[in-house]
Motif scaffolding. Structure first.
Motif, PDB file in Angstrom:
ATOM      1  N   GLU A 110      44.250  32.911  40.531  1.00 25.10           N
ATOM      2  CA  GLU A 110      45.971  33.279  40.793  1.00 25.10           C
ATOM      3  C   GLU A 110      46.643  32.401  40.159  1.00 25.10           C
ATOM      4  O   GLU A 110      48.417  32.199  40.853  1.00 25.10           O
ATOM      5  CB  GLU A 110      45.817  33.851  42.132  1.00 25.10           C
ATOM      6  CG  GLU A 110      45.146  34.945  42.642  1.00 25.10           C
ATOM      7  CD  GLU A 110      45.679  35.303  43.965  1.00 25.10           C
ATOM      8  OE1 GLU A 110      45.577  34.204  45.219  1.00 25.10           O
ATOM      9  OE2 GLU A 110      45.133  36.438  44.754  1.00 25.10           O
ATOM     10  N   GLN A 112      46.630  46.333  41.895  1.00 22.12           N
ATOM     11  CA  GLN A 112      46.331  45.128  42.802  1.00 22.12           C
ATOM     12  C   GLN A 112      44.987  45.139  42.774  1.00 22.12           C
ATOM     13  O   GLN A 112      44.084  44.482  42.569  1.00 22.12           O
ATOM     14  CB  GLN A 112      46.997  44.416  43.550  1.00 22.12           C
ATOM     15  CG  GLN A 112      47.251  43.282  43.585  1.00 22.12           C
ATOM     16  CD  GLN A 112      46.821  42.171  43.018  1.00 22.12           C
ATOM     17  OE1 GLN A 112      47.719  42.389  41.710  1.00 22.12           O
ATOM     18  NE2 GLN A 112      45.846  40.763  43.023  1.00 22.12           N
ATOM     19  N   ASN A 113      44.125  46.292  43.751  1.00 21.08           N
ATOM     20  CA  ASN A 113      43.247  46.468  44.242  1.00 21.08           C
ATOM     21  C   ASN A 113      42.110  46.893  43.092  1.00 21.08           C
ATOM     22  O   ASN A 113      40.946  45.725  42.886  1.00 21.08           O
ATOM     23  CB  ASN A 113      43.348  47.669  45.298  1.00 21.08           C
ATOM     24  CG  ASN A 113      43.746  47.651  46.448  1.00 21.08           C
ATOM     25  OD1 ASN A 113      43.989  46.362  46.656  1.00 21.08           O
ATOM     26  ND2 ASN A 113      43.915  48.280  47.144  1.00 21.08           N
ATOM     27  N   THR A 153      41.427  43.761  41.349  1.00 16.58           N
ATOM     28  CA  THR A 153      40.343  42.494  41.710  1.00 16.58           C
ATOM     29  C   THR A 153      39.351  43.263  41.896  1.00 16.58           C
ATOM     30  O   THR A 153      38.322  42.407  41.801  1.00 16.58           O
ATOM     31  CB  THR A 153      40.821  42.290  43.165  1.00 16.58           C
ATOM     32  OG1 THR A 153      42.186  42.684  43.631  1.00 16.58           O
ATOM     33  CG2 THR A 153      40.123  41.707  44.127  1.00 16.58           C
ATOM     34  N   PHE A 199      44.388  35.540  37.126  1.00 16.39           N
ATOM     35  CA  PHE A 199      43.702  37.076  38.052  1.00 16.39           C
ATOM     36  C   PHE A 199      44.041  37.946  36.734  1.00 16.39           C
ATOM     37  O   PHE A 199      42.987  39.080  36.655  1.00 16.39           O
ATOM     38  CB  PHE A 199      44.340  36.734  38.985  1.00 16.39           C
ATOM     39  CG  PHE A 199      43.372  37.349  40.160  1.00 16.39           C
ATOM     40  CD1 PHE A 199      42.859  37.171  41.166  1.00 16.39           C
ATOM     41  CD2 PHE A 199      43.979  39.079  39.677  1.00 16.39           C
ATOM     42  CE1 PHE A 199      42.190  37.578  41.807  1.00 16.39           C
ATOM     43  CE2 PHE A 199      43.268  40.317  41.265  1.00 16.39           C
ATOM     44  CZ  PHE A 199      42.312  39.462  41.812  1.00 16.39           C
ATOM     45  N   GLU A 200      44.721  38.878  36.905  1.00 14.55           N
ATOM     46  CA  GLU A 200      45.197  39.447  36.039  1.00 14.55           C
ATOM     47  C   GLU A 200      45.167  39.360  34.222  1.00 14.55           C
ATOM     48  O   GLU A 200      44.554  40.499  34.187  1.00 14.55           O
ATOM     49  CB  GLU A 200      47.476  39.525  36.279  1.00 14.55           C
ATOM     50  CG  GLU A 200      47.272  40.047  37.401  1.00 14.55           C
ATOM     51  CD  GLU A 200      49.463  39.260  38.438  1.00 14.55           C
ATOM     52  OE1 GLU A 200      49.242  39.826  39.799  1.00 14.55           O
ATOM     53  OE2 GLU A 200      49.674  39.016  37.047  1.00 14.55           O
ATOM     54  N   LEU A 212      38.765  32.606  43.203  1.00 15.49           N
ATOM     55  CA  LEU A 212      39.803  34.030  42.845  1.00 15.49           C
ATOM     56  C   LEU A 212      41.125  33.440  43.083  1.00 15.49           C
ATOM     57  O   LEU A 212      42.351  33.372  42.127  1.00 15.49           O
ATOM     58  CB  LEU A 212      39.773  34.959  43.782  1.00 15.49           C
ATOM     59  CG  LEU A 212      38.514  36.391  43.242  1.00 15.49           C
ATOM     60  CD1 LEU A 212      38.237  37.009  44.369  1.00 15.49           C
ATOM     61  CD2 LEU A 212      38.358  36.559  42.567  1.00 15.49           C
TER      62      LEU A 212
END
Length: 428
Positions: free
Chosen positions: A373, A148-149, A152, A397-398, A369
């Protein structure tokens, strides 16, 4: 061993070498307090390092090469930017290095200090026979927090690069956010296949022209279809004939030059995505919307943003047509949610982010962002590949982050600059 200088940077940055009895090639004892900050721009590779060599503690830069002779080969000898190098870190020491001042640069050789296990993992990752991405055997096992980090960070990189194009267009439009948004929105109405003619259409038909005809939907539609080049011939049906009559008058009055019609693509497209249908939808949006970008800045909820685009109603003519003069079975030509979400993803989120960056306000970048999401993930071959490798993809987002990861890291095997690659390589 077969590796690149990036591998040496990685080894130094994370101190992944045998640090027992460190000494220079001249036999002076070394103690590393700080390896420095990795510099990805011009100049020495690591800046502000702190290293004790013998009895003296030095603060300065470290330069890394596969071989000491690369110092001369890379032109550092006469470059003043390298005068403050306190340690030359190399895999193989094959030549002494001396600065123009006559000072010899201390050298640390790592040839026998890198474990074969680390090297093998690196070699398998970067030089293996993978078919999709270098880390395809391990990416599915990366812990969620690390993933996730990193996603992002990669997503922000993607948005920052795309924001540069927005800023360039904004400069051409003399800082007019509404006009810039309108042009970008038009390009995205064409999606990939017809993005160029849609963009050219918008640039040939500024909003100030459309604003003068806002109260006359027929004239708006005439301007849109006429400037798109679809009213050059004499139509048969009453509706396009009325459009042509309006356009011929407005074209002469406003000295308009239409886009070349051959630029529009119909081949291998579903009728719902024909450019004529998209133009009808775009015209309907223009009729019902004013100061669209300002509205977007105000609206916070996804359902409110969707409503801006989902509620547009095209002229009744298009209920049983996909092209002029060619009747088809009745079919609603509303803008579907998948199309709306594509616009929100590629235009609205980008402009919220770009605007936030421009005015240096995190409120709008955070909203961009958050919007991503809340939009479902895209479905394409890249996301399908990552899903098959065990990566969970639920939101735009991903999916947007993974597109950036694939196109700008995986395809170039930048594993040592990637949070996933670094995690896989790290011991333990």
């Amino acid at each position: 061993m077969l590796f690149t200088e990036d591998f040496l940077h990685y080894v130094w940055k994370f101190r992944l070498f045998d640090r027992l009895n460190l000494c220079t090639t001249e036999g002076e004892e070394i103690e590393i307090y700080s390896v420095g900050l990795h510099n990805t721009h011009a100049g020495p590779d690591f800046q502000n390092a702190r290293i004790r060599i013998g009895d003296t503690t030095w603060a300065g830069n470290a330069e890394l090469h596969l071989s000491s002779s690369d110092w001369q080969r890379h032109g550092h000898t006469d470059d003043n930017a390298y005068d403050n190098v306190i340690l030359h870190v190399v895999y193989n020491d094959d030549a002494p290095v001396t600065l123009p001042s006559g000072r010899a640069v201390p050298t640390l050789e790592l040839k026998n200090r890198i474990s074969s296990d680390l090297y093998q993992r690196y070699h398998n990752l970067v030089f293996g026979n993978q078919t999709i991405i270098p880390c395809e055997a391990g990416i599915g096992r990366i812990d969620p927090l690390t993933m996730q980090n990193w996603l992002t960070r990669v997503l922000v990189e993607r948005l920052e690069k795309r924001a540069e194009a927005v800023n360039a267009a904004l400069a051409i439009n003399r800082g007019d956010w509404e006009e810039t948004f309108y042009q970008h929105l038009a390009a995205n109405f064409g999606f990939k296949t017809n993005a160029l003619p849609f963009e050219l259409l918008a640039k040939s038909l500024p909003q100030n022209i459309l604003a003068k005809h806002k109260n006359n939907p027929l004239q708006i539609e005439a301007l849109i279809f006429g400037q798109a080049g679809f009213l050059e011939n004499e139509p048969e049906d009453e509706y396009p004939r009325s459009l042509k009559k309006e356009y011929d008058y407005l074209r002469k009055k406003l000295s308009l030059t239409p886009v070349e019609n051959h630029l529009w693509k119909f081949l291998r497209m579903r009728p719902q995505n024909f450019p004529t249908v998209r133009l009808a939808q775009f015209a309907a949006l223009i009729v019902q919307s004013s100061h669209l970008f300002s509205k977007i800045l105000e609206l916070k909820e996804l359902k409110e943003l969707r409503a801006l685009f989902a509620d547009i109603k095209v002229n009744d003519y298009w209920e049983n047509h996909y092209r002029f003069d060619k009747k088809s079975p009745p079919s609603a030509k509303h803008f579907g949610q998948a199309s709306v979400d594509t616009i929100l993803l590629n235009t609205v989120a980008l402009f919220l982010f770009s605007y936030g960056k421009h005015i240096q306000t995190t409120y709008f970048t955070s909203r961009a962002l958050k919007l991503l999401e809340n939009i479902p993930a895209e479905n394409n071959h890249v996301t399908a590949d990552f899903t098959n490798l065990g990566v969970n993809i639920f939101t735009a987002f991903e999916s947007q982050a993974l597109l950036e990861l694939k196109n700008n890291y995986c395809d170039y095997k930048k594993c040592l600059q990637c949070g996933v690659g670094i995690k896989i390589l790290k011991p333990g």
